[in-house]
Design a protein around this motif. Structure first.
Motif, PDB file in Angstrom:
ATOM      1  N   GLU A 134       0.774  -1.134  -0.018  1.00  0.00           N
ATOM      2  CA  GLU A 134      -0.010  -0.086   0.301  1.00  0.00           C
ATOM      3  C   GLU A 134       0.918   1.316  -0.064  1.00  0.00           C
ATOM      4  OE1 GLU A 134      -2.531  -0.070   3.436  1.00  0.00           O
ATOM      5  OE2 GLU A 134      -3.946  -1.786   2.430  1.00  0.00           O
ATOM      6  N   GLN A 135       0.350   2.439  -0.189  1.00  0.00           N
ATOM      7  CA  GLN A 135       1.115   3.543   0.002  1.00  0.00           C
ATOM      8  C   GLN A 135       1.029   4.250   1.169  1.00  0.00           C
ATOM      9  OE1 GLN A 135       2.248   5.297  -3.091  1.00  0.00           O
ATOM     10  NE2 GLN A 135       2.044   3.395  -3.824  1.00  0.00           N
ATOM     11  N   LEU A 136       2.000   3.723   1.980  1.00  0.00           N
ATOM     12  CA  LEU A 136       1.811   4.054   3.472  1.00  0.00           C
ATOM     13  C   LEU A 136       2.534   5.526   3.760  1.00  0.00           C
ATOM     14  CD1 LEU A 136       3.315   0.704   4.851  1.00  0.00           C
ATOM     15  CD2 LEU A 136       0.908   1.557   4.606  1.00  0.00           C
ATOM     16  N   LEU A 137       3.269   6.055   2.825  1.00  0.00           N
ATOM     17  CA  LEU A 137       3.770   7.357   2.877  1.00  0.00           C
ATOM     18  C   LEU A 137       3.097   8.433   2.339  1.00  0.00           C
ATOM     19  CD1 LEU A 137       7.715   6.398   2.213  1.00  0.00           C
ATOM     20  CD2 LEU A 137       6.582   7.145   4.416  1.00  0.00           C
ATOM     21  N   ASP A 138       3.060   9.422   3.112  1.00  0.00           N
ATOM     22  CA  ASP A 138       2.501  10.800   2.479  1.00  0.00           C
ATOM     23  C   ASP A 138       3.443  11.393   1.351  1.00  0.00           C
ATOM     24  OD1 ASP A 138       0.707  13.189   2.944  1.00  0.00           O
ATOM     25  OD2 ASP A 138       2.783  14.043   2.841  1.00  0.00           O
ATOM     26  N   ALA A 139       2.902  11.952   0.598  1.00  0.00           N
ATOM     27  CA  ALA A 139       3.552  12.339  -0.758  1.00  0.00           C
ATOM     28  C   ALA A 139       4.797  13.402  -0.429  1.00  0.00           C
ATOM     29  CB  ALA A 139       2.449  13.359  -1.784  1.00  0.00           C
ATOM     30  N   ASP A 140       4.488  14.245   0.656  1.00  0.00           N
ATOM     31  CA  ASP A 140       5.563  15.090   1.131  1.00  0.00           C
ATOM     32  C   ASP A 140       6.555  14.249   1.860  1.00  0.00           C
ATOM     33  OD1 ASP A 140       4.387  17.204  -0.041  1.00  0.00           O
ATOM     34  OD2 ASP A 140       3.308  17.813   1.732  1.00  0.00           O
TER      35      ASP A 140
ATOM     36  N   VAL B 187       5.722 -13.937   8.191  1.00  0.00           N
ATOM     37  CA  VAL B 187       5.916 -12.534   8.037  1.00  0.00           C
ATOM     38  C   VAL B 187       5.069 -11.555   7.185  1.00  0.00           C
ATOM     39  CG1 VAL B 187       7.831 -10.886   7.351  1.00  0.00           C
ATOM     40  CG2 VAL B 187       8.460 -12.974   8.649  1.00  0.00           C
ATOM     41  N   GLY B 188       4.857 -12.228   5.876  1.00  0.00           N
ATOM     42  CA  GLY B 188       3.989 -11.637   5.001  1.00  0.00           C
ATOM     43  C   GLY B 188       2.694 -11.015   5.394  1.00  0.00           C
ATOM     44  N   SER B 189       2.137 -12.066   6.143  1.00  0.00           N
ATOM     45  CA  SER B 189       0.626 -11.768   6.483  1.00  0.00           C
ATOM     46  C   SER B 189       0.624 -10.549   7.860  1.00  0.00           C
ATOM     47  CB  SER B 189       0.071 -12.917   7.292  1.00  0.00           C
ATOM     48  OG  SER B 189       0.588 -13.509   8.142  1.00  0.00           O
ATOM     49  N   SER B 190       1.799 -10.513   8.445  1.00  0.00           N
ATOM     50  CA  SER B 190       1.881  -9.509   9.588  1.00  0.00           C
ATOM     51  C   SER B 190       2.446  -8.186   8.998  1.00  0.00           C
ATOM     52  CB  SER B 190       3.002  -9.895  10.588  1.00  0.00           C
ATOM     53  OG  SER B 190       2.665 -11.357  11.038  1.00  0.00           O
ATOM     54  N   LEU B 191       2.779  -8.115   7.686  1.00  0.00           N
ATOM     55  CA  LEU B 191       3.328  -6.879   7.290  1.00  0.00           C
ATOM     56  C   LEU B 191       2.578  -6.157   6.047  1.00  0.00           C
ATOM     57  CD1 LEU B 191       7.247  -7.402   6.743  1.00  0.00           C
ATOM     58  CD2 LEU B 191       6.126  -5.904   8.336  1.00  0.00           C
ATOM     59  N   THR B 192       2.555  -4.818   5.986  1.00  0.00           N
ATOM     60  CA  THR B 192       2.126  -4.157   4.883  1.00  0.00           C
ATOM     61  C   THR B 192       3.245  -3.293   4.422  1.00  0.00           C
ATOM     62  OG1 THR B 192      -0.338  -4.012   5.718  1.00  0.00           O
ATOM     63  CG2 THR B 192       0.358  -2.596   4.008  1.00  0.00           C
ATOM     64  N   VAL B 193       3.772  -3.011   3.199  1.00  0.00           N
ATOM     65  CA  VAL B 193       4.982  -2.212   2.758  1.00  0.00           C
ATOM     66  C   VAL B 193       4.627  -1.380   1.854  1.00  0.00           C
ATOM     67  CG1 VAL B 193       6.284  -4.534   3.599  1.00  0.00           C
ATOM     68  CG2 VAL B 193       5.507  -4.173   1.171  1.00  0.00           C
ATOM     69  N   ASP B 194       5.549  -0.505   1.840  1.00  0.00           N
ATOM     70  CA  ASP B 194       5.708   0.435   0.873  1.00  0.00           C
ATOM     71  C   ASP B 194       7.058   0.680   0.273  1.00  0.00           C
ATOM     72  OD1 ASP B 194       5.820   2.998  -0.796  1.00  0.00           O
ATOM     73  OD2 ASP B 194       4.665   4.070   0.424  1.00  0.00           O
ATOM     74  N   THR B 195       7.435   0.232  -0.900  1.00  0.00           N
ATOM     75  CA  THR B 195       8.898   0.154  -1.132  1.00  0.00           C
ATOM     76  C   THR B 195       9.329   1.334  -2.009  1.00  0.00           C
ATOM     77  OG1 THR B 195       8.534  -1.228  -3.139  1.00  0.00           O
ATOM     78  CG2 THR B 195       9.016  -2.451  -1.022  1.00  0.00           C
ATOM     79  N   ASN B 196       8.490   2.317  -2.079  1.00  0.00           N
ATOM     80  CA  ASN B 196       8.723   3.320  -3.088  1.00  0.00           C
ATOM     81  C   ASN B 196       9.040   2.938  -4.500  1.00  0.00           C
ATOM     82  OD1 ASN B 196       8.748   6.332  -3.482  1.00  0.00           O
ATOM     83  ND2 ASN B 196      10.891   6.394  -2.975  1.00  0.00           N
ATOM     84  N   GLY B 197       8.683   2.144  -5.167  1.00  0.00           N
ATOM     85  CA  GLY B 197       8.702   1.564  -6.178  1.00  0.00           C
ATOM     86  C   GLY B 197       9.993   0.659  -6.534  1.00  0.00           C
ATOM     87  N   VAL B 198      10.712   0.630  -5.619  1.00  0.00           N
ATOM     88  CA  VAL B 198      11.764  -0.401  -5.757  1.00  0.00           C
ATOM     89  C   VAL B 198      11.356  -1.704  -5.685  1.00  0.00           C
ATOM     90  CG1 VAL B 198      13.859  -0.954  -4.635  1.00  0.00           C
ATOM     91  CG2 VAL B 198      13.393   1.145  -4.780  1.00  0.00           C
ATOM     92  N   PRO B 199      11.992  -2.735  -6.587  1.00  0.00           N
ATOM     93  CA  PRO B 199      11.441  -4.204  -6.608  1.00  0.00           C
ATOM     94  C   PRO B 199      11.801  -4.568  -5.279  1.00  0.00           C
ATOM     95  CG  PRO B 199      12.234  -3.668  -8.626  1.00  0.00           C
ATOM     96  CD  PRO B 199      12.508  -2.471  -7.894  1.00  0.00           C
ATOM     97  N   LEU B 200      11.075  -5.491  -4.406  1.00  0.00           N
ATOM     98  CA  LEU B 200      11.489  -6.228  -3.465  1.00  0.00           C
ATOM     99  C   LEU B 200      12.859  -7.001  -3.543  1.00  0.00           C
ATOM    100  CD1 LEU B 200      10.588  -6.657  -0.476  1.00  0.00           C
ATOM    101  CD2 LEU B 200       9.607  -8.789  -1.116  1.00  0.00           C
ATOM    102  N   GLU B 201      13.132  -7.475  -4.822  1.00  0.00           N
ATOM    103  CA  GLU B 201      14.165  -8.292  -4.899  1.00  0.00           C
ATOM    104  C   GLU B 201      15.392  -7.550  -5.070  1.00  0.00           C
ATOM    105  OE1 GLU B 201      16.188 -10.627  -8.645  1.00  0.00           O
ATOM    106  OE2 GLU B 201      13.911 -10.694  -8.444  1.00  0.00           O
ATOM    107  N   ASP B 202      15.067  -6.354  -5.417  1.00  0.00           N
ATOM    108  CA  ASP B 202      16.507  -5.323  -5.449  1.00  0.00           C
ATOM    109  C   ASP B 202      17.042  -5.046  -3.876  1.00  0.00           C
ATOM    110  OD1 ASP B 202      16.559  -5.754  -8.192  1.00  0.00           O
ATOM    111  OD2 ASP B 202      15.634  -3.602  -8.530  1.00  0.00           O
ATOM    112  N   LEU B 203      15.807  -4.506  -3.284  1.00  0.00           N
ATOM    113  CA  LEU B 203      15.745  -4.019  -1.938  1.00  0.00           C
ATOM    114  C   LEU B 203      16.596  -5.270  -1.093  1.00  0.00           C
ATOM    115  CD1 LEU B 203      15.451  -1.925   0.265  1.00  0.00           C
ATOM    116  CD2 LEU B 203      12.984  -2.884   0.608  1.00  0.00           C
ATOM    117  N   LEU B 204      16.263  -6.456  -1.174  1.00  0.00           N
ATOM    118  CA  LEU B 204      16.850  -7.400  -0.358  1.00  0.00           C
ATOM    119  C   LEU B 204      18.320  -7.758  -0.724  1.00  0.00           C
ATOM    120  CD1 LEU B 204      13.768 -10.054  -0.456  1.00  0.00           C
ATOM    121  CD2 LEU B 204      14.565  -9.062   1.425  1.00  0.00           C
ATOM    122  N   LEU B 205      18.575  -7.623  -2.163  1.00  0.00           N
ATOM    123  CA  LEU B 205      19.945  -7.755  -2.641  1.00  0.00           C
ATOM    124  C   LEU B 205      20.924  -6.823  -1.961  1.00  0.00           C
ATOM    125  CD1 LEU B 205      21.663  -9.614  -4.553  1.00  0.00           C
ATOM    126  CD2 LEU B 205      21.119  -7.870  -6.319  1.00  0.00           C
TER     127      LEU B 205
END
Length: 305
Positions: free
Chosen positions: A18-24, A227-245
């Motif tokens: 989800e979009q968890l961050l305010d635009a600003d 873990v997945g069922s306990s989390l809602t994430v906003d990666t700011n458009g970064v693929p999760l694979e790239d972030l984990l790497l």
């Protein structure tokens, strides 16, 4: 690399986005080669709870300097007096920061109002955010075989009457989450609670490492689903694979817990926490590349986890 791709695809299927961050409060573009700032919000929602009357029990800014060799977990005091901007029907006003999540209506909108409040206070823009259901993390801890938590001051739980004696103990999920929610009858009050929550995140990483999940695909799948069922994430458009790497080189012993320079204060018979000198330069350090130097200059507020 293939294993990481499989892991991220498995996780990607279970986690809510989800979009968890305010635009600003959001960085325009996340640069994984530069310093990173993530917002972690722990909801105090209990099983069976519904409706917007939920406060954020845990607010953490995770700062990772460029190079990903260390991470700083900055705990925001739940009673910190702040100006909450208008949002989602709330007209704005001064309150404790953990009320921002509630004023926003909880969930996605609550996280957005909380991130907007933090941005207004600190000037920090975030590279992503995660909303954690700590009641769901109990199952994760149990699947990992529990966590080792070292108790520095004996305390009796105000929720279960359980007594946590000094020393290092192996705790299951219910025990660990009960312990890290305590703040009364501790010498540092809520500051001790913040430190214990930081310790729990480190302990979970340690348990995951000892569990050798890669050699047990069934257990790995169970943990990832929990873990997945306990989390809602906003990666700011970064693929999760790239972030984990990018973060895989982060060593568990490279984690530091940071308390925001502040002190308790009673205003109109209400207990708040008020910043010391605007945070004593911490937020400026987080916005730039100077957190390691700030930590070295302010050892009172920093703990190796």
């Amino acid at each position: 690399m293939a294993g990481l791709k499989t892991l991220s695809h498995r996780y990607d299927r279970t986690v809510t986005k989800e979009q968890l961050l305010d635009a600003d409060a959001r960085t325009e573009r996340t640069d994984l080669d530069g310093p990173l700032n993530y917002l972690l919000v722990g909801s105090d929602r209990r099983p069976g709870d519904s409706g917007p009357d939920q406060r954020s029990d845990t607010i953490l800014i995770v700062h990772v300097p460029a190079g990903q060799r260390e991470a700083y977990l900055v705990s925001i005091p739940r009673d910190l007096l702040v100006a909450i901007p208008p949002g989602n029907g709330f007209g704005g006003g001064q309150d404790k920061i953990n009320a921002a999540y509630e004023h926003g209506g909880g969930g996605q909108a609550g996280a957005q109002l909380l991130s907007a409040t933090l941005h207004r206070l600190t000037g920090i823009r975030f590279d992503g955010a995660a909303l954690i259901d700590f009641s769901g993390f109990r199952k994760v801890i149990d699947l990992l075989g529990g966590v080792e938590m070292c108790v520095d001051t004996e305390v009796r739980s105000i929720h279960t009457n359980r007594v946590f004696t000094t020393g290092c103990h192996q705790m299951d999920g219910a025990q660990a989450l009960d312990y890290v929610r305590q703040r009364y009858d501790l010498p540092g009050g809520d500051y001790d609670r913040q430190h214990h929550q930081q310790q729990l995140l480190r302990a979970m990483l340690d348990s995951a490492g000892r569990a050798d999940l890669r050699s047990n695909p069934v257990k790995l799948d169970q943990v990832l689903r929990a873990v997945g069922s306990s989390l809602t994430v906003d990666t700011n458009g970064v693929p999760l694979e790239d972030l984990l790497l990018a973060l895989r080189a982060l060593p568990p012993d490279g984690m530091r817990g940071v308390q925001v320079p502040s002190s308790p204060q009673t205003i109109d018979e209400v207990s708040y926490v008020v910043l010391d000198n605007g945070g004593n330069g911490l937020f400026e350090a987080v916005r730039g590349t100077r957190v390691p130097a700030w930590a070295q200059a302010n050892p009172r507020w920093v703990t190796r986890l």
